[in-house]
Design an enzyme around this catalytic site. Structure first.
Site, PDB file in Angstrom:
ATOM      1  N   LYS A 111     -19.495   5.422  -2.862  1.00 19.40           N
ATOM      2  CA  LYS A 111     -19.416   4.561  -4.059  1.00 19.40           C
ATOM      3  C   LYS A 111     -19.848   3.134  -3.723  1.00 19.40           C
ATOM      4  O   LYS A 111     -20.759   2.592  -4.344  1.00 19.40           O
ATOM      5  CB  LYS A 111     -17.980   4.575  -4.606  1.00 19.40           C
ATOM      6  CG  LYS A 111     -17.554   5.955  -5.115  1.00 19.40           C
ATOM      7  CD  LYS A 111     -16.250   5.901  -5.861  1.00 19.40           C
ATOM      8  CE  LYS A 111     -15.044   5.641  -4.998  1.00 19.40           C
ATOM      9  NZ  LYS A 111     -14.712   6.731  -4.056  1.00 19.40           N
ATOM     10  N   VAL A 112     -19.208   2.518  -2.725  1.00 19.78           N
ATOM     11  CA  VAL A 112     -19.520   1.113  -2.398  1.00 19.78           C
ATOM     12  C   VAL A 112     -20.928   1.000  -1.818  1.00 19.78           C
ATOM     13  O   VAL A 112     -21.733   0.159  -2.244  1.00 19.78           O
ATOM     14  CB  VAL A 112     -18.489   0.542  -1.394  1.00 19.78           C
ATOM     15  CG1 VAL A 112     -18.878  -0.867  -0.964  1.00 19.78           C
ATOM     16  CG2 VAL A 112     -17.089   0.545  -1.997  1.00 19.78           C
ATOM     17  N   LYS A 121       0.865  -1.186   0.000  1.00 22.60           N
ATOM     18  CA  LYS A 121       0.000   0.000   0.000  1.00 22.60           C
ATOM     19  C   LYS A 121       0.893   1.224   0.000  1.00 22.60           C
ATOM     20  O   LYS A 121       2.004   1.188   0.540  1.00 22.60           O
ATOM     21  CB  LYS A 121      -0.865   0.008   1.270  1.00 22.60           C
ATOM     22  CG  LYS A 121      -2.089   0.880   1.182  1.00 22.60           C
ATOM     23  CD  LYS A 121      -3.284   0.123   0.654  1.00 22.60           C
ATOM     24  CE  LYS A 121      -4.541   0.957   0.638  1.00 22.60           C
ATOM     25  NZ  LYS A 121      -5.709   0.197   0.229  1.00 22.60           N
TER      26      LYS A 121
HETATM   27  N1  LIG Z   1     -13.977   1.595  -3.502  1.00 22.50           N
HETATM   28  C1  LIG Z   1     -13.530   0.352  -3.412  1.00 22.50           C
HETATM   29  O1  LIG Z   1     -13.374  -0.368  -4.407  1.00 22.50           O
HETATM   30  C2  LIG Z   1     -13.216  -0.220  -2.063  1.00 22.50           C
HETATM   31  C3  LIG Z   1     -12.620  -1.493  -2.002  1.00 22.50           C
HETATM   32  C4  LIG Z   1     -12.391  -2.075  -0.748  1.00 22.50           C
HETATM   33  C5  LIG Z   1     -12.733  -1.370   0.396  1.00 22.50           C
HETATM   34  N2  LIG Z   1     -13.269  -0.124   0.304  1.00 22.50           N
HETATM   35  C6  LIG Z   1     -13.598   0.578   1.558  1.00 22.50           C
HETATM   36  O2  LIG Z   1     -14.996   0.855   1.567  1.00 22.50           O
HETATM   37  C7  LIG Z   1     -15.237   2.067   2.280  1.00 22.50           C
HETATM   38  C8  LIG Z   1     -16.029   3.035   1.399  1.00 22.50           C
HETATM   39  O3  LIG Z   1     -15.304   3.279   0.210  1.00 22.50           O
HETATM   40  P1  LIG Z   1     -15.918   4.155  -0.975  1.00 22.50           P
HETATM   41  O4  LIG Z   1     -15.043   3.920  -2.143  1.00 22.50           O
HETATM   42  O5  LIG Z   1     -17.379   3.891  -1.070  1.00 22.50           O
HETATM   43  O6  LIG Z   1     -15.654   5.615  -0.404  1.00 22.50           O
HETATM   44  P2  LIG Z   1     -16.572   6.919  -0.602  1.00 22.50           P
HETATM   45  O7  LIG Z   1     -15.730   8.053  -0.115  1.00 22.50           O
HETATM   46  O8  LIG Z   1     -17.148   6.969  -1.977  1.00 22.50           O
HETATM   47  O9  LIG Z   1     -17.804   6.673   0.398  1.00 22.50           O
HETATM   48  C9  LIG Z   1     -17.710   6.761   1.786  1.00 22.50           C
HETATM   49  C10 LIG Z   1     -19.001   7.405   2.276  1.00 22.50           C
HETATM   50  O10 LIG Z   1     -18.992   7.354   3.713  1.00 22.50           O
HETATM   51  C11 LIG Z   1     -19.485   8.585   4.203  1.00 22.50           C
HETATM   52  N3  LIG Z   1     -19.050   8.751   5.588  1.00 22.50           N
HETATM   53  C12 LIG Z   1     -17.853   9.166   6.064  1.00 22.50           C
HETATM   54  N4  LIG Z   1     -17.847   9.168   7.410  1.00 22.50           N
HETATM   55  C13 LIG Z   1     -19.067   8.729   7.798  1.00 22.50           C
HETATM   56  C14 LIG Z   1     -19.674   8.494   9.056  1.00 22.50           C
HETATM   57  N5  LIG Z   1     -19.035   8.716  10.198  1.00 22.50           N
HETATM   58  N6  LIG Z   1     -20.942   8.025   9.070  1.00 22.50           N
HETATM   59  C15 LIG Z   1     -21.624   7.806   7.922  1.00 22.50           C
HETATM   60  N7  LIG Z   1     -21.099   8.009   6.705  1.00 22.50           N
HETATM   61  C16 LIG Z   1     -19.836   8.466   6.649  1.00 22.50           C
HETATM   62  C17 LIG Z   1     -18.961   9.624   3.233  1.00 22.50           C
HETATM   63  O11 LIG Z   1     -19.679  10.827   3.286  1.00 22.50           O
HETATM   64  C18 LIG Z   1     -19.111   8.886   1.898  1.00 22.50           C
HETATM   65  O12 LIG Z   1     -20.380   9.134   1.308  1.00 22.50           O
HETATM   66  C19 LIG Z   1     -13.842   2.585   2.700  1.00 22.50           C
HETATM   67  O13 LIG Z   1     -13.567   2.106   3.997  1.00 22.50           O
HETATM   68  C20 LIG Z   1     -12.908   1.920   1.706  1.00 22.50           C
HETATM   69  O14 LIG Z   1     -11.596   1.780   2.228  1.00 22.50           O
HETATM   70  C21 LIG Z   1     -13.537   0.463  -0.885  1.00 22.50           C
END
Ligand SMILES: NC(=O)c1ccc[n+]([C@@H]2O[C@H](COP(=O)([O-])OP(=O)(O)OC[C@H]3O[C@@H](n4cnc5c(N)ncnc54)[C@H](O)[C@@H]3O)[C@@H](O)[C@H]2O)c1
Length: 370
Positions: A179-180, A76
């Site tokens: 996104k997820v 990473k």
């Molecule tokens: N995108 C990927 O392919 C991927 C892969 C593996 C793991 N992840 C993990 O999944 C999680 C989400 O990733 P993402 O790509 O959707 O990110 P993202 O930034 O698109 O979405 C995260 C969302 O969480 C919200 N958020 C932040 N703090 C919060 C809180 N305290 N309470 C409620 N909502 C809150 C944000 O406003 C945002 O809408 C992360 O932990 C990331 O590491 C993502």
């Protein structure tokens, strides 16, 4: 901080004052192959905080890639800075040069604060940047299959707990509809679940409700965990499960996309003691890395995994592989129950076993001069 004693193979500090680049690349293990893990662009309060994050995240990638059955080790990178103001072409390209200098021991991709378009820029300096945009033959947005894998993990947990691999008629609370989380809501609604969401970003909640009028929203995550639900899906940032949350959690199953959900090691045992079934985070959220790996697989010209699939990124092939998260999750949950350990402990055991047994083969290849 004991970096040399952390069990990592290599930690690289990258500095390019003219572009402002300050980055750390951590390679935890190359036992199973080149260390793949995304690049996080984040305004860390200190260099120590950045190193600590790189060490923890790269270690988790070794376990994730191993349990997903990929020929990849774990690494990473973190870039210290504000992605909104500090990200420039020069900085990204300087970073790409450092990635290239590692000769393929580290493969990078997107993470928090970096996007497909950024990786396209990094790739102008290195052969080892993945997670590129579709226009460049990349795999595009990896959150699509991350969410799909989480959904498969949740179906497996439902099968294990309730005897049916379906969320139909169950209530699922999703914290974080970025996104997820938003892709996951689509899958859950399609499956017939009742969904309750929350997000600190009101716009994200609005978009989720506009897409699915039947979805409910609550004010914040604290309210969501106290709301009677069957499944809690943390899809925001790490450390979603701490002592306070676990003490009031209403759900029977925890399964979500966020990385590093457990605030400390004791949480897995506490969830087990309270009868909450925990589907380990790095196991169920491996769909994204599977999507990225397929891009590499296609580009490397190896044989396709699915008969009839062609070289180059194939969404269908990656999706078929992400679907196997259902079987792996079921296997981990059953083995954990049998061994009377938490699913988190069992997932670690299985990942370590593959790193040791398959990783050993690399030594054989070297000895035989292949
Ligand atoms: N995108 C990927 O392919 C991927 C892969 C593996 C793991 N992840 C993990 O999944 C999680 C989400 O990733 P993402 O790509 O959707 O990110 P993202 O930034 O698109 O979405 C995260 C969302 O969480 C919200 N958020 C932040 N703090 C919060 C809180 N305290 N309470 C409620 N909502 C809150 C944000 O406003 C945002 O809408 C992360 O932990 C990331 O590491 C993502």
């Amino acid at each position: 901080m004991d970096v040399l004693g952390s069990g990592h193979e290599q930690v690289v500090f990258c500095s390019d004052p003219p572009s402002g680049l300050r980055a750390v690349i951590a390679i935890h293990s190359t036992a199973l192959g080149p260390a793949l893990g995304g690049t996080r662009f984040y305004p860390y309060p200190s260099e120590d905080a950045a190193v600590a994050d790189a060490l923890a995240l790269s270690r988790a990638m070794s376990y994730k890639n191993s349990l997903a059955g990929l020929d990849l080790g774990g690494g990473k990178a973190v870039i210290i800075g504000d992605p909104h103001t500090d990200k420039t072409e020069a900085l990204l390209r300087a970073y790409g040069r450092f990635v290239e200098s590692l000769g393929g021991r580290y493969l990078t991709a997107c993470d928090v604060g970096t996007y497909n378009a950024d990786l396209d820029v990094v790739a102008r300096e290195t052969r080892f940047a993945h997670g590129r945009s579709l226009a460049y033959g990349g795999c595009g947005d990896s959150s699509v299959l991350t969410a799909y894998g989480v959904f498969q993990g949740m179906r497996a947990a439902a099968q294990h707990r309730w005897g049916k691999p379906s969320l139909a008629g169950r209530t699922v609370g999703v914290s974080g509809v970025g996104k997820v989380g938003s892709w996951l809501v689509d899958r859950l609604v399609e499956d017939g679940a009742d969904v309750v969401v929350t997000d600190v970003d009101a716009g994200a909640v609005e978009r989720a409700l506009a897409r699915h009028p039947a979805v409910d929203a609550v004010a914040d995550t604290e309210t969501l965990v106290r709301t009677p639900t069957d499944v809690y899906a943390p899809c925001a940032l790490g450390r979603a499960l701490d002592d306070e949350t676990v003490a009031v959690l209403e759900a029977e199953i925890v399964c979500g996309g966020a990385n590093n959900q457990l605030a400390h090691e004791g949480i897995a045992a506490e969830l087990m003691r309270r009868g909450v079934l925990y589907a380990p985070d790095y196991l169920v959220n491996a769909g994204g890395v599977i999507q990225v790996e397929d891009e590499r697989h296609g580009l490397s010209g190896k044989l396709p995994l699915v008969p009839g699939a062609h070289a180059g990124f194939s969404f269908a092939r990656a999706e078929a592989r992400a679907e196997t998260i259902f079987d792996t999750t079921l296997r981990v949950l059953r083995a954990a129950e049998e061994a009377q350990v938490s699913p988190a402990v069992m997932a670690d055991r299985m990942a370590e076993e593959r790193m040791a047994s398959v990783g050993r083969l690399a030594t054989l290849r070297l000895q035989r001069g292949w």
